[in-house]
Design a protein around this motif. Structure first.
Motif, PDB file in Angstrom:
ATOM      1  N   GLY A  80       0.802  -1.205   0.057  1.00 15.49           N
ATOM      2  CA  GLY A  80      -0.080  -0.067  -0.003  1.00 15.49           C
ATOM      3  C   GLY A  80       0.731   1.447   0.150  1.00 15.49           C
ATOM      4  O   GLY A  80       0.522   2.281  -0.803  1.00 15.49           O
ATOM      5  N   LYS A  81       2.213   1.434   0.608  1.00  8.71           N
ATOM      6  CA  LYS A  81       2.913   2.417   0.908  1.00  8.71           C
ATOM      7  C   LYS A  81       3.491   2.597  -0.706  1.00  8.71           C
ATOM      8  O   LYS A  81       3.713   3.953  -0.797  1.00  8.71           O
ATOM      9  CB  LYS A  81       3.906   2.339   1.809  1.00  8.71           C
ATOM     10  CG  LYS A  81       3.263   2.344   3.194  1.00  8.71           C
ATOM     11  CD  LYS A  81       4.318   2.183   4.362  1.00  8.71           C
ATOM     12  CE  LYS A  81       3.867   2.061   5.716  1.00  8.71           C
ATOM     13  NZ  LYS A  81       5.096   1.759   6.838  1.00  8.71           N
ATOM     14  N   THR A  84       0.867   4.136  -2.817  1.00 10.28           N
ATOM     15  CA  THR A  84       0.741   5.549  -2.403  1.00 10.28           C
ATOM     16  C   THR A  84       1.771   6.381  -3.104  1.00 10.28           C
ATOM     17  O   THR A  84       1.500   7.570  -3.585  1.00 10.28           O
ATOM     18  CB  THR A  84       0.572   5.640  -1.031  1.00 10.28           C
ATOM     19  OG1 THR A  84      -0.544   4.900  -0.425  1.00 10.28           O
ATOM     20  CG2 THR A  84       0.233   7.068  -0.694  1.00 10.28           C
ATOM     21  N   ALA A  87       1.226   6.581  -6.738  1.00 13.95           N
ATOM     22  CA  ALA A  87       0.265   7.610  -7.060  1.00 13.95           C
ATOM     23  C   ALA A  87       0.671   9.007  -7.062  1.00 13.95           C
ATOM     24  O   ALA A  87       0.387   9.912  -7.977  1.00 13.95           O
ATOM     25  CB  ALA A  87      -1.035   7.510  -6.252  1.00 13.95           C
ATOM     26  N   ILE A  88       1.395   9.497  -5.831  1.00 15.76           N
ATOM     27  CA  ILE A  88       1.683  10.755  -5.704  1.00 15.76           C
ATOM     28  C   ILE A  88       3.032  11.127  -6.772  1.00 15.76           C
ATOM     29  O   ILE A  88       2.654  12.103  -7.280  1.00 15.76           O
ATOM     30  CB  ILE A  88       2.542  10.937  -4.155  1.00 15.76           C
ATOM     31  CG1 ILE A  88       1.633  10.618  -3.176  1.00 15.76           C
ATOM     32  CG2 ILE A  88       3.333  12.089  -4.124  1.00 15.76           C
ATOM     33  CD1 ILE A  88       2.333  10.605  -1.725  1.00 15.76           C
TER      34      ILE A  88
END
Length: 360
Positions: A80-81, A84, A87-88
């Motif tokens: 998940g990290k 993320t 995505a950033i």
């Protein structure tokens, strides 16, 4: 279970690897002798990404027992990290991608970019890591280490023939047709299926070996020998013009293994945990810094001096990347501190400690 705080040399080498990635994207010896880039940048420097993947295998996959990785909450949290961060970074580079006219022109192209190529040229590492981790976790859970390693090695050989050794593979009609299909799905074979699994597993193996006994001389000799053979292999590949893309060499596997084991067994009396976040931000931000340096040099009339000299260009991009990354790390730390203050202030000391754990 490997503890991050015990491996300071690995953390420090993250910075070296981050600057090696910048070198790959700026060709520091181009204005001096391009052959030096072939040897140093595009051969020895190629160990940077395998090293990053191996550290992921070492710290993320290596802490789990085979048979329970996919079900692990901590493993899913790490994925998940990564997602993320991806995505950033995608949002960060979206304006540049749009300005350059490189936005996907179809749903297939968008999926292809997200899953294999990355949404900007350096961001392929994130989907490769995510997909590779899932694949390796499945293989370890289902088959154990030996079979998983054999499968990962076979996948890497397939990828290598479509990368550094494509000049050989393309001589056979059947192989050329096979790779035409592969490239229609993923433009490069250095992806999460053919490239990442082997180095993730090398990290897992290294995490099991560092605490055991062994002859350090043999390990050092292995590292030196594999590095020398990697240079020879790179010279062969570039000299004969075999490469379609020169990111996958046979000797990268042993060189990565001996490197991470040597680093893991090197005791350093310092805290290098800062290098984890800083090297990550350098990796993410350096293409933006390349654009900024080129633009600033053009605006100031210094293109010939700053960009025309490849070593100056490389050094300038490194310095700007370091400065922006330090700013990003400090901004993130300040944001987390504000969150901590907001969550922990009413709770007293114990509440603050609980808040820290929640924010982590």
């Amino acid at each position: 279970m490997p503890e991050r705080r015990a491996y300071q040399a690995i953390d420090l080498f993250r910075m070296v690897a981050a600057f090696l990635v910048i070198a790959i994207h700026t060709a520091p010896f181009a204005s001096i002798d391009p052959a030096l880039d072939d040897i140093v940048t595009y051969t020895l420097g190629r160990i940077a990404v395998p090293f990053f993947l191996a550290t992921t295998g070492f710290f993320v996959l290596g802490r789990h027992r085979a048979g329970s990785i996919l079900a692990s909450r901590s493993f899913r949290s790490q994925l998940g990290k990564l997602a993320t961060l991806y995505a950033i970074a995608t949002l960060l580079y979206l304006p540049i991608t749009a300005y350059a006219g490189n936005l996907p022109d179809s749903l297939f192209s968008a999926v292809q970019a997200l899953v294999f190529e990355g949404t900007f040229y350096h961001l392929w590492y994130f989907p490769a890591s995510i997909l590779g981790c899932v694949l390796v976790a499945f293989l370890l859970d289902r088959f154990g280490m030996r079979i998983s390693l054999a499968i990962a090695a076979a996948l890497y050989l397939v990828g290598m023939l479509g990368d550094s050794y494509y000049g050989l593979a393309s001589q056979a009609d059947a192989l050329r047709s096979f790779y035409d299909v592969v490239f229609s799905v993923s433009p490069h074979t250095r992806n999460g299926v053919l490239f990442a699994p082997l180095f993730l597993l090398i990290g897992v193996i290294a995490s099991k070996r560092v605490s055991g006994s062994g002859n350090e001389g043999i390990r050092c000799a292995g590292l030196l020998a594999s590095a020398a053979l990697l240079v020879a292999e790179g010279a062969l590949v570039h000299g004969l013009g075999l490469d379609r893309h020169d990111s996958m060499y046979l000797m990268l596997a042993p060189a990565t293994y001996f490197l991470i084991v040597a680093l893991a067994r090197t005791p350093l009396r310092l805290n290098a945990s800062w290098a984890r976040s800083l090297s990550l931000w350098i990796y993410i931000l350096h293409p933006l810094c390349i654009v900024l340096v080129r633009g600033a040099a053009k605006a100031c009339g210094l293109t010939d001096i700053v960009v025309g000299n490849s070593l100056v260009f490389f050094a300038t991009v490194c310095l700007v990347s370091l400065a922006l990354s330090l700013a990003a790390v400090k901004a993130k730390a300040a944001w987390r501190w504000r969150r901590l203050s907001a969550v922990g202030a009413p709770c007293g000391a114990h509440g603050a400690s609980d808040a820290v754990r929640r924010l982590r």
